[in-house]
Design a protein around this motif. Structure first.
Motif, PDB file in Angstrom:
ATOM      1  N   VAL A  52       0.843  -1.199   0.000  1.00  0.00           N
ATOM      2  CA  VAL A  52       0.000   0.000   0.000  1.00  0.00           C
ATOM      3  C   VAL A  52       0.879   1.250   0.000  1.00  0.00           C
ATOM      4  N   ARG A  53       1.903   1.247   0.827  1.00  0.00           N
ATOM      5  CA  ARG A  53       2.797   2.406   0.873  1.00  0.00           C
ATOM      6  C   ARG A  53       3.535   2.579  -0.459  1.00  0.00           C
ATOM      7  N   ALA A  54       3.938   1.491  -1.078  1.00  0.00           N
ATOM      8  CA  ALA A  54       4.593   1.587  -2.386  1.00  0.00           C
ATOM      9  C   ALA A  54       3.644   2.196  -3.420  1.00  0.00           C
ATOM     10  N   GLY A  55       2.385   1.824  -3.356  1.00  0.00           N
ATOM     11  CA  GLY A  55       1.392   2.420  -4.240  1.00  0.00           C
ATOM     12  C   GLY A  55       1.239   3.909  -3.988  1.00  0.00           C
ATOM     13  N   ALA A  56       1.242   4.295  -2.726  1.00  0.00           N
ATOM     14  CA  ALA A  56       1.159   5.722  -2.391  1.00  0.00           C
ATOM     15  C   ALA A  56       2.397   6.457  -2.894  1.00  0.00           C
ATOM     16  N   TRP A  57       3.559   5.843  -2.771  1.00  0.00           N
ATOM     17  CA  TRP A  57       4.789   6.464  -3.284  1.00  0.00           C
ATOM     18  C   TRP A  57       4.683   6.693  -4.790  1.00  0.00           C
ATOM     19  N   LEU A  58       4.164   5.687  -5.502  1.00  0.00           N
ATOM     20  CA  LEU A  58       4.013   5.845  -6.939  1.00  0.00           C
ATOM     21  C   LEU A  58       3.107   7.026  -7.257  1.00  0.00           C
ATOM     22  N   PHE A  59       2.049   7.174  -6.471  1.00  0.00           N
ATOM     23  CA  PHE A  59       1.154   8.300  -6.708  1.00  0.00           C
ATOM     24  C   PHE A  59       1.831   9.622  -6.353  1.00  0.00           C
ATOM     25  N   ILE A  60       2.654   9.632  -5.330  1.00  0.00           N
ATOM     26  CA  ILE A  60       3.413  10.847  -5.009  1.00  0.00           C
ATOM     27  C   ILE A  60       4.250  11.259  -6.217  1.00  0.00           C
ATOM     28  N   GLN A  61       4.823  10.290  -6.899  1.00  0.00           N
ATOM     29  CA  GLN A  61       5.664  10.581  -8.054  1.00  0.00           C
ATOM     30  C   GLN A  61       4.849  10.958  -9.296  1.00  0.00           C
ATOM     31  N   GLU A 101       9.864   6.080  13.613  1.00  0.00           N
ATOM     32  CA  GLU A 101      10.494   6.656  12.420  1.00  0.00           C
ATOM     33  C   GLU A 101       9.668   6.379  11.172  1.00  0.00           C
ATOM     34  N   LEU A 102       9.079   5.209  11.094  1.00  0.00           N
ATOM     35  CA  LEU A 102       8.227   4.884   9.959  1.00  0.00           C
ATOM     36  C   LEU A 102       6.960   5.738   9.985  1.00  0.00           C
ATOM     37  N   VAL A 103       6.390   5.909  11.153  1.00  0.00           N
ATOM     38  CA  VAL A 103       5.209   6.775  11.293  1.00  0.00           C
ATOM     39  C   VAL A 103       5.556   8.193  10.838  1.00  0.00           C
ATOM     40  N   ASP A 104       6.719   8.688  11.240  1.00  0.00           N
ATOM     41  CA  ASP A 104       7.141  10.034  10.830  1.00  0.00           C
ATOM     42  C   ASP A 104       7.296  10.138   9.313  1.00  0.00           C
ATOM     43  N   ALA A 105       7.885   9.120   8.700  1.00  0.00           N
ATOM     44  CA  ALA A 105       8.076   9.135   7.247  1.00  0.00           C
ATOM     45  C   ALA A 105       6.728   9.128   6.524  1.00  0.00           C
ATOM     46  N   ILE A 106       5.806   8.335   7.004  1.00  0.00           N
ATOM     47  CA  ILE A 106       4.479   8.265   6.386  1.00  0.00           C
ATOM     48  C   ILE A 106       3.728   9.573   6.594  1.00  0.00           C
ATOM     49  N   THR A 107       3.908  10.194   7.731  1.00  0.00           N
ATOM     50  CA  THR A 107       3.271  11.486   7.988  1.00  0.00           C
ATOM     51  C   THR A 107       3.743  12.528   6.974  1.00  0.00           C
ATOM     52  N   GLU A 111       4.765  11.839   3.940  1.00  0.00           N
ATOM     53  CA  GLU A 111       4.151  11.451   2.672  1.00  0.00           C
ATOM     54  C   GLU A 111       2.693  11.907   2.611  1.00  0.00           C
ATOM     55  N   ILE A 112       1.975  11.760   3.711  1.00  0.00           N
ATOM     56  CA  ILE A 112       0.590  12.226   3.771  1.00  0.00           C
ATOM     57  C   ILE A 112       0.537  13.735   3.546  1.00  0.00           C
ATOM     58  N   ALA A 113       1.419  14.460   4.203  1.00  0.00           N
ATOM     59  CA  ALA A 113       1.438  15.927   4.052  1.00  0.00           C
ATOM     60  C   ALA A 113       1.709  16.329   2.600  1.00  0.00           C
ATOM     61  N   GLU A 114       2.607  15.616   1.936  1.00  0.00           N
ATOM     62  CA  GLU A 114       2.875  15.908   0.520  1.00  0.00           C
ATOM     63  C   GLU A 114       1.610  15.753  -0.307  1.00  0.00           C
ATOM     64  N   LEU A 115       0.898  14.657  -0.095  1.00  0.00           N
ATOM     65  CA  LEU A 115      -0.327  14.438  -0.862  1.00  0.00           C
ATOM     66  C   LEU A 115      -1.413  15.447  -0.480  1.00  0.00           C
ATOM     67  N   GLU A 116      -1.556  15.723   0.798  1.00  0.00           N
ATOM     68  CA  GLU A 116      -2.577  16.687   1.216  1.00  0.00           C
ATOM     69  C   GLU A 116      -2.311  18.080   0.657  1.00  0.00           C
ATOM     70  N   SER A 117      -1.056  18.403   0.422  1.00  0.00           N
ATOM     71  CA  SER A 117      -0.727  19.725  -0.143  1.00  0.00           C
ATOM     72  C   SER A 117      -1.235  19.849  -1.581  1.00  0.00           C
ATOM     73  N   ARG A 118      -1.604  18.767  -2.209  1.00  0.00           N
ATOM     74  CA  ARG A 118      -2.083  18.792  -3.598  1.00  0.00           C
ATOM     75  C   ARG A 118      -3.602  18.930  -3.704  1.00  0.00           C
TER      76      ARG A 118
END
Length: 108
Positions: free
Chosen positions: A46-55, A92-98, A100-107
């Motif tokens: 799921v996270r890999a899919g979210a990363w792809l969408f970030i890109q 640390e993983l929670v922080d990294a995902i947070t 990623e969420i902020a990046e997507l929410e900024s869009r």
């Protein structure tokens, strides 16, 4: 060439190429399968899919008719991953995902 910004996707040629790529592959369908996986059992997928969408989840890259809905789908998926038991135990993983969420929410 019609360029409207400096990003690699912000010109007519690239936009056409991305459109052809999306039309000629099952990329979005495969993405949907990954982003829709169980966040408890397959949080890495799921996270890999979210990363792809970030890109790729941008105007002129992602299919425009799905962009807004898929943005919301990716955000919701990352929130679910962040709340998954195994993930929640790793600060640390929670922080990294947070981030990623902020990046997507900024869009939005």
């Amino acid at each position: 060439m019609g360029a409207w910004d400096r990003e690699p996707w912000a010109n007519d040629s690239a936009a056409d190429w991305f459109g052809d790529l999306m039309d000629s592959t099952s990329l979005r369908e495969q993405w949907l399968a990954g982003i829709s996986a169980d966040p408890e059992e397959e949080f890495e997928v799921v996270r890999a899919g979210a990363w792809l969408f970030i890109q790729l989840g941008r105007t002129y890259v992602w299919p425009i008719e799905n962009l807004d809905d898929d943005l919301e789908r990716a955000i919701a998926a990352l929130y679910a991953v962040r709340g998954a038991k195994e993930v929640a135990e790793d600060d640390e993983l929670v922080d990294a995902i947070t981030i990623e969420i902020a990046e997507l929410e900024s869009r939005r």
